[in-house]
Design an enzyme around this catalytic site. Structure first.
Site, PDB file in Angstrom:
ATOM      1  N   ARG A  20      -6.281  -5.750  -0.213  1.00  0.00           N
ATOM      2  CA  ARG A  20      -7.715  -5.510  -0.071  1.00  0.00           C
ATOM      3  C   ARG A  20      -8.037  -4.043   0.170  1.00  0.00           C
ATOM      4  O   ARG A  20      -7.426  -3.385   1.012  1.00  0.00           O
ATOM      5  CB  ARG A  20      -8.287  -6.349   1.073  1.00  0.00           C
ATOM      6  CG  ARG A  20      -9.799  -6.237   1.216  1.00  0.00           C
ATOM      7  CD  ARG A  20     -10.317  -7.125   2.307  1.00  0.00           C
ATOM      8  NE  ARG A  20     -10.321  -8.523   1.898  1.00  0.00           N
ATOM      9  CZ  ARG A  20      -9.765  -9.498   2.597  1.00  0.00           C
ATOM     10  NH1 ARG A  20      -9.103  -9.212   3.704  1.00  0.00           N
ATOM     11  NH2 ARG A  20      -9.814 -10.740   2.189  1.00  0.00           N
ATOM     12  N   ARG A  31      -2.334  -5.834  19.474  1.00  0.00           N
ATOM     13  CA  ARG A  31      -3.287  -4.749  19.268  1.00  0.00           C
ATOM     14  C   ARG A  31      -4.719  -5.269  19.146  1.00  0.00           C
ATOM     15  O   ARG A  31      -5.636  -4.745  19.741  1.00  0.00           O
ATOM     16  CB  ARG A  31      -2.940  -3.952  18.012  1.00  0.00           C
ATOM     17  CG  ARG A  31      -3.856  -2.735  17.832  1.00  0.00           C
ATOM     18  CD  ARG A  31      -3.615  -2.011  16.526  1.00  0.00           C
ATOM     19  NE  ARG A  31      -4.341  -2.626  15.437  1.00  0.00           N
ATOM     20  CZ  ARG A  31      -3.802  -2.994  14.277  1.00  0.00           C
ATOM     21  NH1 ARG A  31      -2.527  -2.834  14.072  1.00  0.00           N
ATOM     22  NH2 ARG A  31      -4.530  -3.528  13.325  1.00  0.00           N
ATOM     23  N   HIS A  56       3.203  -9.485   0.949  1.00  0.00           N
ATOM     24  CA  HIS A  56       2.924  -8.542   2.029  1.00  0.00           C
ATOM     25  C   HIS A  56       4.200  -8.013   2.672  1.00  0.00           C
ATOM     26  O   HIS A  56       4.147  -7.093   3.492  1.00  0.00           O
ATOM     27  CB  HIS A  56       2.050  -9.242   3.086  1.00  0.00           C
ATOM     28  CG  HIS A  56       1.538  -8.357   4.168  1.00  0.00           C
ATOM     29  ND1 HIS A  56       1.959  -8.457   5.474  1.00  0.00           N
ATOM     30  CD2 HIS A  56       0.633  -7.342   4.145  1.00  0.00           C
ATOM     31  CE1 HIS A  56       1.338  -7.555   6.211  1.00  0.00           C
ATOM     32  NE2 HIS A  56       0.528  -6.867   5.437  1.00  0.00           N
ATOM     33  N   HIS A 111       1.448  -1.152  15.178  1.00  0.00           N
ATOM     34  CA  HIS A 111       1.485  -1.958  13.957  1.00  0.00           C
ATOM     35  C   HIS A 111       2.750  -2.806  13.826  1.00  0.00           C
ATOM     36  O   HIS A 111       2.807  -3.695  12.976  1.00  0.00           O
ATOM     37  CB  HIS A 111       1.355  -1.026  12.748  1.00  0.00           C
ATOM     38  CG  HIS A 111       1.057  -1.702  11.456  1.00  0.00           C
ATOM     39  ND1 HIS A 111       1.984  -1.785  10.428  1.00  0.00           N
ATOM     40  CD2 HIS A 111      -0.048  -2.328  11.012  1.00  0.00           C
ATOM     41  CE1 HIS A 111       1.444  -2.433   9.408  1.00  0.00           C
ATOM     42  NE2 HIS A 111       0.215  -2.779   9.729  1.00  0.00           N
ATOM     43  N   ARG A 159       0.865  -1.182   0.000  1.00  0.00           N
ATOM     44  CA  ARG A 159       0.000   0.000   0.000  1.00  0.00           C
ATOM     45  C   ARG A 159       0.896   1.224   0.000  1.00  0.00           C
ATOM     46  O   ARG A 159       1.936   1.240   0.636  1.00  0.00           O
ATOM     47  CB  ARG A 159      -0.894   0.059   1.246  1.00  0.00           C
ATOM     48  CG  ARG A 159      -1.756  -1.166   1.497  1.00  0.00           C
ATOM     49  CD  ARG A 159      -2.683  -0.921   2.691  1.00  0.00           C
ATOM     50  NE  ARG A 159      -3.216  -2.158   3.231  1.00  0.00           N
ATOM     51  CZ  ARG A 159      -4.310  -2.761   2.805  1.00  0.00           C
ATOM     52  NH1 ARG A 159      -4.976  -2.230   1.800  1.00  0.00           N
ATOM     53  NH2 ARG A 159      -4.730  -3.883   3.360  1.00  0.00           N
TER      54      ARG A 159
END
Length: 729
Positions: free
Chosen positions: A446, A605, A476, A633, A416
């Site tokens: 996605r 998280r 990823h 993250h 992304r």
């Protein structure tokens, strides 16, 4: 979370290590069997996570507009949960698949529990907005009002606005024998309207879509709201929901009719899909075709205002083919994700104080940058966003590589990135300068598919070699390899991180990344890119753990090794920081570690499928969750007895370990490992505000006043901001 340091930087202050509760002695082999009910349901665990987000909106210690932001985040989170996770469960239930979750529930049983819990959370969410946040905003001069709250001159102005700007784009759709029930697109806000013919007295149903290409809230001009008044008070801000404006003017849409009733509704559709990568066709074209179909997915949730009549609801259920169990009744406004617009008001006193990220010391100052390659030849650098600036570290690394005439090649994965991406621009510049540039663009990311297709085509037009990864796998991992000629030798520079190459989210997401010129890491990344772009099927690497073959096996092997070393009398401990922990093999390995007396400390998280604190199974495991200003993250794993610390892109989930290309890299520099340990020390400090998972699967807010003995509660993220930038205190 920690800061980046160099050998010449001052020593980072360390919190005292947060030891776990005294571990119990190892269990005997006879008692070491793991019970069948050892896993928590992942879907209900996710809803628990979103409940913790909602708790931040309820927290009066948070700045008021930040509470509003958390209400919006809760809504967006829940939308995606239904579009993907609930959609998948419904597909399995409808297909009659009997596959049960790890905790033994069928898809139908899970859907029932999800809908019950979601209704409870939706009501709580609405009440927080209506009873707490909205009145507090009103007291600060930021009002979210209804049509009935307007005075006459305001109504006149807004009626003119409606006729000029809104009315022309509205399309009322009747439902009768000549007009079939219209298609309702996913996540659109709609008005269900019943009108009565003034002549015949017959009643008819119509649907009016609230346009999604205009602001959801109409800014209302009020006396004193355009500038600060003479008393120095901040300007007033009033917002009218668009559906209220439309509802007040339905007579203009249905002349000759009386409006009997009108209610808001919203439908969520299945947005999950699969691309058949085995078909002999272009992957971009196949994905574009599936994206076009996404808007026609089957309905998975119907949200309605809680004042909707039974007659109206029955009509919607029938025409939309929605199960009654999928209805969520909401008090007040639907779709509070639109509150981001209100969050945008210029009221800094009601928001978190701005934080300016620091430039990592090895890379010089923001105004006088140092050559990144020279810095990396001296030592590895660990960057920690958002405390460290992305633009003056990772982005500068790629931009300098693009501009450096000695750089021969740049290879990078892109999962992304941002809309106006400096990373994409740098890769285009590098290709136009004659460098060999390879970009692996994951077009199946996605909800970013359309943007990534756009970037892929722009890169291809500039001469970048664009590939889409491996068939059946999403790529990823977050990796970049720069090949540079230095005299008669070739040197490779690398970045391996936990977050995307996105300068915008790098200001909001907490992530770590390793920048290094280590030859062995460069050799491993070369092999990895050869696998991603060619036909190499390399399964093992020198210094990396790479999924889908190596991450789970590598982590489980190291957990088992920690158990062995503990049995030999070595001081052992396992620490894990992740977004989610679901994988049963890893969870079972952590249970075995606990049974062997190895303390396990987990900072997660979101989803956690592990059950801590169970006698004989997990009494040596502590699980806590930290949510706050930034989205936690990073993924970090530490094995004390083995003195190994790993960072990377993989969460402990089936999709990451089995269906994605993920990379974990070992951080070997002791100073950098200390920085990562400071992240754990801060997160696990008994004074740190967090939620702790209990043995009964509930999450308890900690610390309680009784835990502190008069000491102040500390905020993990604020501590790291002050540590990195003491000048901004």
């Amino acid at each position: 979370m920690s800061v980046s340091e160099t050998e010449t930087a001052p020593q980072q202050p360390r919190l005292p290590a947060a030891p776990p509760a005294a571990t119990k002695p190892p269990t005997t082999p006879a008692s070491a069997a793991l019970p069948a009910d050892r896993y928590r349901n992942r879907e209900l665990s996710w809803l628990d996570f979103n409940a913790r987000v909602l708790a931040l909106a309820e927290d009066i210690s948070e700045p008021l507009l930040e509470r509003l932001k958390f209400l919006a985040i809760f809504s967006t989170n829940l939308d995606e949960f239904y579009m993907v996770r609930v959609a998948g469960l419904k597909r399995r239930a409808e297909a009659g698949l009997s596959v049960r979750s790890a905790d033994g529930l069928s898809p139908t049983e899970q859907l029932t529990l999800i809908n019950e819990r979601t209704q409870e959370l939706a009501e709580r969410h609405a009440r927080v907005f209506l009873d707490q946040v909205r009145p507090a905003l009103d007291a600060e001069g930021i009002s979210i009002i209804g049509w009935s709250d307007l005075v006459e001159d305001e109504r006149i102005r807004l009626s003119h606005y409606f006729m000029d700007q809104v009315f022309p784009v509205l399309t009322p759709l009747a439902v009768d024998p000549a007009h079939p029930f219209p298609y309702i697109s996913g996540l659109s806000l709609n008005l269900a309207v019943t009108v009565k013919d003034c002549e015949t007295g017959g009643e008819h149903f119509a649907r009016v879509k609230v346009p999604d290409n205009v602001d959801r809230f109409v800014r209302v001009r009020r006396h004193g709201n355009d500038s600060t008044d003479s008393a120095g008070l901040p300007p007033l801000a009033a917002f009218l929901p668009m559906e209220d404006l439309i509802a007040a003017h339905l007579g203009q849409l249905f002349p000759g009719m009386d409006v009997v009733e009108q209610h808001s509704f919203r439908i969520t559709r299945n947005a999950d899909f699969e691309v058949d990568e085995d078909r002999d066709e272009d992957l971009l074209q196949a994905l574009e075709r599936e994206l076009a179909r996404r808007r026609f997915g089957s309905p998975v949730r119907l949200e309605v205002s809680d004042d909707m009549t039974e007659h109206m609801l029955e009509l919607l259920l029938r025409e939309l083919d929605v199960d009654p169990g999928d209805v969520i009744q909401v008090p007040g406004l639907l779709d509070l994700s639109a509150l981001w617009q209100v969050y945008g008001v210029d009221r800094p006193a009601l928001k978190d104080a701005p934080y300016v990220p620091a430039t990592p010391p090895p890379f010089g100052e923001r105004e006088t940058p140092r050559n990144v390659f020279a810095a990396l030849r001296e030592s590895d650098v660990l960057v920690h966003h958002p405390y460290d600036s992305f633009s003056t570290s990772v982005q500068r690394f790629i931009e300098q590589a693009a501009a450096d005439p000695q750089v021969l090649a740049i290879k990078q994965t892109l999962y992304r990135t941002s809309g106006d991406s400096p990373i994409i621009n740098a890769l285009i510049d590098a290709a136009e300068a004659g460098k060999q540039v390879v970009a692996l663009v994951e077009i199946k990311a996605r909800f970013d598919e359309q943007a990534n297709i756009k970037w892929a085509r722009a890169l291809e037009q500039a001469g970048v070699h664009v590939v889409y990864g491996l068939i059946g796998l999403k790529t990823h991992c977050k990796t970049c390899l720069v090949v540079r000629r230095e005299g008669s030798t070739i040197r490779r520079y690398c970045h391996i991180g936990t977050g995307n190459y996105n300068p915008k989210t790098a200001r909001l997401y907490e992530d770590v990344g390793l920048l290094t010129a280590a030859p062995e890491i460069g050799a491993d990344l070369t092999d990895l890119f050869n696998s991603l772009t060619g036909y190499s099927r390399k399964a093992s690497y020198r210094n990396l753990l790479v999924a889908p073959t190596g991450v789970r096996a590598g982590i489980v092997a190291r957990i088992d090794r920690e158990i062995e070393l503990a049995a030999q009398g070595r001081r052992a401990r396992i620490r894990v920081k992740a977004n989610a922990i679901v994988d049963e093999q890893i969870i079972d390995a952590l249970y075995r570690a606990s049974q062997a007396g190895v303390p396990v400390q987990i900072v997660v998280r979101g989803i956690c499928g592990l059950r801590p604190g169970i006698e004989g199974m997990s009494e040596n495991i502590e699980v806590r969750s930290i949510l706050g200003r930034y989205l936690e993250h990073s993924r970090i794993v530490h094995f004390l007895a083995q003195d190994e610390c790993w960072i990377g892109s993989a969460d402990m989930m089936h999709r990451n370990l089995d269906r994605r290309v993920e990379v974990l890299a070992q951080v070997t520099d002791p100073k950098l490992r200390d920085q990562l340990m400071a992240v754990f020390d801060s997160a696990l400090d008994p004074r740190t505000r967090c939620w702790v998972l209990q043995s009964d699967d509930s999450w308890e807010a900690k610390p309680s006043p009784d835990d502190l003995n008069g000491e102040p509660v500390r905020d993990h993220q604020e501590f790291l901001m002050r540590l990195r930038r003491p000048d901004q205190q």
